[in-house]
Scaffold this motif. Sequence first.
Motif, PDB file in Angstrom:
ATOM      1  N   UNK A 113       0.773  -1.228   0.000  1.00 50.87           N
ATOM      2  CA  UNK A 113       0.000   0.000   0.000  1.00 50.87           C
ATOM      3  C   UNK A 113       0.803   1.275   0.000  1.00 50.87           C
ATOM      4  N   UNK A 114       0.543   2.091   1.006  1.00 50.53           N
ATOM      5  CA  UNK A 114       1.178   3.406   1.080  1.00 50.53           C
ATOM      6  C   UNK A 114       2.689   3.294   1.245  1.00 50.53           C
ATOM      7  N   UNK A 115       3.141   2.284   1.961  1.00 53.37           N
ATOM      8  CA  UNK A 115       4.589   2.082   2.095  1.00 53.37           C
ATOM      9  C   UNK A 115       5.216   1.793   0.737  1.00 53.37           C
ATOM     10  N   UNK A 116       4.500   1.066  -0.121  1.00 53.03           N
ATOM     11  CA  UNK A 116       5.011   0.783  -1.462  1.00 53.03           C
ATOM     12  C   UNK A 116       5.179   2.066  -2.260  1.00 53.03           C
ATOM     13  N   UNK A 117       4.252   3.007  -2.097  1.00 56.93           N
ATOM     14  CA  UNK A 117       4.351   4.295  -2.795  1.00 56.93           C
ATOM     15  C   UNK A 117       5.620   5.017  -2.371  1.00 56.93           C
ATOM     16  N   UNK A 118       5.854   5.072  -1.074  1.00 57.36           N
ATOM     17  CA  UNK A 118       7.063   5.714  -0.540  1.00 57.36           C
ATOM     18  C   UNK A 118       8.305   5.002  -1.065  1.00 57.36           C
TER      19      UNK A 118
ATOM     20  N   UNK B 220       6.266   5.590 -18.257  1.00 57.38           N
ATOM     21  CA  UNK B 220       5.497   4.360 -18.432  1.00 57.38           C
ATOM     22  C   UNK B 220       6.134   3.155 -17.761  1.00 57.38           C
ATOM     23  N   UNK B 221       7.440   3.232 -17.509  1.00 52.97           N
ATOM     24  CA  UNK B 221       8.143   2.122 -16.862  1.00 52.97           C
ATOM     25  C   UNK B 221       7.821   2.028 -15.371  1.00 52.97           C
ATOM     26  N   UNK B 222       7.371   3.137 -14.765  1.00 50.08           N
ATOM     27  CA  UNK B 222       7.129   3.096 -13.318  1.00 50.08           C
ATOM     28  C   UNK B 222       5.782   3.646 -12.877  1.00 50.08           C
ATOM     29  N   UNK B 223       5.187   4.548 -13.640  1.00 52.33           N
ATOM     30  CA  UNK B 223       3.949   5.178 -13.201  1.00 52.33           C
ATOM     31  C   UNK B 223       2.793   4.191 -12.987  1.00 52.33           C
ATOM     32  N   UNK B 224       2.603   3.182 -13.861  1.00 51.48           N
ATOM     33  CA  UNK B 224       1.520   2.225 -13.581  1.00 51.48           C
ATOM     34  C   UNK B 224       1.687   1.510 -12.241  1.00 51.48           C
ATOM     35  N   UNK B 225       2.933   1.171 -11.874  1.00 53.56           N
ATOM     36  CA  UNK B 225       3.187   0.502 -10.594  1.00 53.56           C
ATOM     37  C   UNK B 225       2.898   1.443  -9.423  1.00 53.56           C
ATOM     38  N   UNK B 226       3.305   2.692  -9.580  1.00 60.89           N
ATOM     39  CA  UNK B 226       3.061   3.683  -8.532  1.00 60.89           C
ATOM     40  C   UNK B 226       1.557   3.896  -8.343  1.00 60.89           C
ATOM     41  N   UNK B 227       0.840   4.072  -9.442  1.00 59.45           N
ATOM     42  CA  UNK B 227      -0.604   4.298  -9.339  1.00 59.45           C
ATOM     43  C   UNK B 227      -1.301   3.080  -8.739  1.00 59.45           C
ATOM     44  N   UNK B 228      -0.880   1.880  -9.154  1.00 58.15           N
ATOM     45  CA  UNK B 228      -1.486   0.657  -8.606  1.00 58.15           C
ATOM     46  C   UNK B 228      -1.264   0.581  -7.099  1.00 58.15           C
TER      47      UNK B 228
ATOM     48  N   UNK C 154      -4.877  11.540  -6.106  1.00 59.60           N
ATOM     49  CA  UNK C 154      -4.175  12.691  -5.532  1.00 59.60           C
ATOM     50  C   UNK C 154      -2.817  12.264  -4.984  1.00 59.60           C
ATOM     51  N   UNK C 155      -2.783  11.106  -4.334  1.00 61.47           N
ATOM     52  CA  UNK C 155      -1.516  10.589  -3.803  1.00 61.47           C
ATOM     53  C   UNK C 155      -0.567  10.280  -4.966  1.00 61.47           C
ATOM     54  N   UNK C 156      -1.111   9.754  -6.059  1.00 66.13           N
ATOM     55  CA  UNK C 156      -0.289   9.491  -7.246  1.00 66.13           C
ATOM     56  C   UNK C 156       0.339  10.789  -7.751  1.00 66.13           C
ATOM     57  N   UNK C 157      -0.469  11.841  -7.853  1.00 74.00           N
ATOM     58  CA  UNK C 157       0.039  13.131  -8.341  1.00 74.00           C
ATOM     59  C   UNK C 157       1.123  13.676  -7.408  1.00 74.00           C
ATOM     60  N   UNK C 158       0.915  13.573  -6.102  1.00 80.90           N
ATOM     61  CA  UNK C 158       1.931  14.048  -5.148  1.00 80.90           C
ATOM     62  C   UNK C 158       3.239  13.275  -5.319  1.00 80.90           C
ATOM     63  N   UNK C 159       3.129  11.951  -5.442  1.00 74.19           N
ATOM     64  CA  UNK C 159       4.332  11.127  -5.593  1.00 74.19           C
ATOM     65  C   UNK C 159       5.037  11.412  -6.915  1.00 74.19           C
ATOM     66  N   UNK C 160       4.268  11.584  -7.991  1.00 71.70           N
ATOM     67  CA  UNK C 160       4.865  11.921  -9.292  1.00 71.70           C
ATOM     68  C   UNK C 160       5.596  13.263  -9.191  1.00 71.70           C
ATOM     69  N   UNK C 161       5.011  14.204  -8.467  1.00 69.41           N
ATOM     70  CA  UNK C 161       5.660  15.500  -8.284  1.00 69.41           C
ATOM     71  C   UNK C 161       7.007  15.372  -7.599  1.00 69.41           C
ATOM     72  N   UNK C 162       7.099  14.487  -6.614  1.00 67.61           N
ATOM     73  CA  UNK C 162       8.379  14.273  -5.926  1.00 67.61           C
ATOM     74  C   UNK C 162       9.423  13.695  -6.888  1.00 67.61           C
TER      75      UNK C 162
END
Length: 200
Positions: free
Chosen positions: A80-85, A119-127, A146-154
């Motif tokens: 989950x959220x830990x995976x995003x981080x 495309x190599x990482x964004x689908x995994x991040x969004x999932x 929204x969390x996806x957008x914040x993470x993409x921004x980082x």
Amino acid sequence: MIQQRAVQTRRRVLQAGAAEFARRGYAATTLTHITRTAGVTMGAITFHFASKRALADAVCAQGHRITREAVAPGGGAGRGLQAVVDITHALMLLLGENDLVRAASRLGGEVGDRNGWYGAWLPHLHAACVRAGREGALRAGVDPATVTVLAVGLVAAAETAALQAACAQAGTTTAAQLTRAWRTLLGAVAPPDGAPGLSP
């Protein structure tokens, strides 16, 4: 023996191309720069790659592969959220240390293949963001998009020299700054009882 030498030469050219593209960009990089960096002749480069664009495409393909392997499920990311981080940290590390990834990121914007590296990482991040929402790991009212957008921004910030300059000015590293950013963001996106178990 000859085949092994050809494989080694191709690898050297790819690495040299990645280093030059990452440093100079596509337009400013010449095959002459790459011959010097790789320590090979022009003939050795053109034997393996018909053009500068063919070399750039091969560099991007390798950078995309390395990125996918680093962020795909089972690549060490938490739930989950830990995976995003974890994904953002993995990408930050690759951008800081791997010329093939750095070049793929830069070339994507310069040769019209912006979706390639993303495309190599964004689908995994969004999932991972969607999973976090399903698992109840997001604060009420916080949308996975929204969390996806914040993470993409980082990650997008990590691609720029501006972030490195800002970190140098503040006397910190990009990795340390990412951790601080996540410490702040987790307090806003994770439920109050879920944030303490997360590592920024």
